[in-house]
Enzyme design. Sequence first.
Site, short mmCIF file in Angstrom:
data_model
loop_
_atom_site.label_atom_id
_atom_site.label_comp_id
_atom_site.label_asym_id
_atom_site.label_seq_id
_atom_site.Cartn_x
_atom_site.Cartn_y
_atom_site.Cartn_z
N GLN A 1 -4.68 -7.21 -6.93
CA GLN A 1 -4.97 -7.27 -5.47
C GLN A 1 -6.09 -7.20 -5.10
OE1 GLN A 1 -3.59 -6.99 -1.54
NE2 GLN A 1 -2.10 -8.83 -1.74
N LYS B 1 -3.26 -14.99 -1.02
CA LYS B 1 -1.59 -14.39 -0.11
C LYS B 1 -2.74 -13.75 1.01
CE LYS B 1 1.83 -11.49 0.06
NZ LYS B 1 2.07 -11.07 1.18
N ASN C 1 6.86 -15.38 2.15
CA ASN C 1 7.07 -14.53 1.60
C ASN C 1 7.81 -14.10 2.81
OD1 ASN C 1 5.00 -12.11 2.26
ND2 ASN C 1 6.91 -11.37 0.98
N GLY C 2 8.79 -12.80 3.15
CA GLY C 2 8.80 -12.46 4.45
C GLY C 2 10.21 -12.61 4.74
N CYS D 1 -3.24 -9.49 5.43
CA CYS D 1 -3.24 -7.64 5.56
C CYS D 1 -3.75 -7.54 7.22
CB CYS D 1 -3.66 -6.80 4.67
SG CYS D 1 -3.67 -5.02 6.08
N VAL E 1 0.65 -1.00 -0.07
CA VAL E 1 -0.56 -0.29 -0.22
C VAL E 1 0.74 1.12 0.11
CG1 VAL E 1 -1.62 1.18 1.44
CG2 VAL E 1 -1.52 -1.50 1.17
#
EC number: 1.3.1.91
Length: 342
Positions: free
Chosen positions: A70, A139, A223-224, A100, A19
């Site tokens: 997304q 996701k 991811n991460g 999120c 974002v």
Amino acid sequence: MEKYISNVVSPKVSIAPMVDRTDRHFRYFARILTKKPLLYTEMISCQGIINGNRKQLLDFNTIEKPLSLQIAGSSPEEIYEAVKIADNWDYDEINLNAGCPSDRVSGNLMGATLMAYPKLVKEMVDAMASATKKPITVKHRIGIDGKNILPQCFNRTLLDRYEDMVNFISIVEKSRVHRFIIHARIAILEGLSPKENREIPPLRYEEVYRLKKEFSHLNIEINGGIKTLEEINHHLKFVNGTMIGRAAYNNSFILRELDSLYNKGEINNISRKEVIEEFIPYIESLENLGGNSFYAIKHMIGLFEGKPGSKRWRQILGTPASKNIKASELLKIALKELPLEI
């Protein structure tokens, strides 16, 4: 029920949806540095697509492809309508945000809260798949701490065990989902900011590896905390794909290395000077159309991260519009003032 096995190839690497970061200006800038990885839009809500300015939200330059849209939503009916509308744009895939952790998103039964409702996620993915022929991906996190968010009727509001993720995957995989993108941290739904949720919960990569081993038929992307090409190559030994997030924005010159995952080990051999020179015509075009070119060049802030001249680069980009100088002129000033050797 027979398992759905996708024949869509997972990207070796993608740039995470962020974002206020991965808008069309950043994506154009990123494509100067890397041509192959999958890019993402910012998260866009179903309501935004249904009721908002669709061209402003969904338009993009073809140079940005391959590109994933997304979407955040909380009902199969709304997400069907939103995807049906978005199907008129040439995105390469549609992604459901189930990860999120922000209060605003989770409090509206979107984002990471959806991990507590795997049957709803399955219904939403099926609705999305019935609205488009494009691949649908999800996701999410490895788990959630929803003690103060989830309804009291839940027997457990701390869904942070490996078995909880398995339960989520086992239900959602019965939909026509093409890929699971898994952030290897839990999401704490109250008390932490989104930034803190990217840093404080510990990374648990081994659980994602284990999931891929036990669900070998699924496309799993991790991811991460991934920051380097070496880390990407390590993860690819265990999963189908990797996603790089803030590192791609904060130290954007590393993006040029990513094409080596596709092009026989060859990076995009472009200099910072050439990147700036190639972005100037885009900024000039934006200025001619009356767009916010000063906002657009802010996405270049990480181009000189850790290099001599980075302080001066930030000063130049931080010049306010009230100084009565165009953003494109600032980039030309940078070309003259920054050290030639970098």
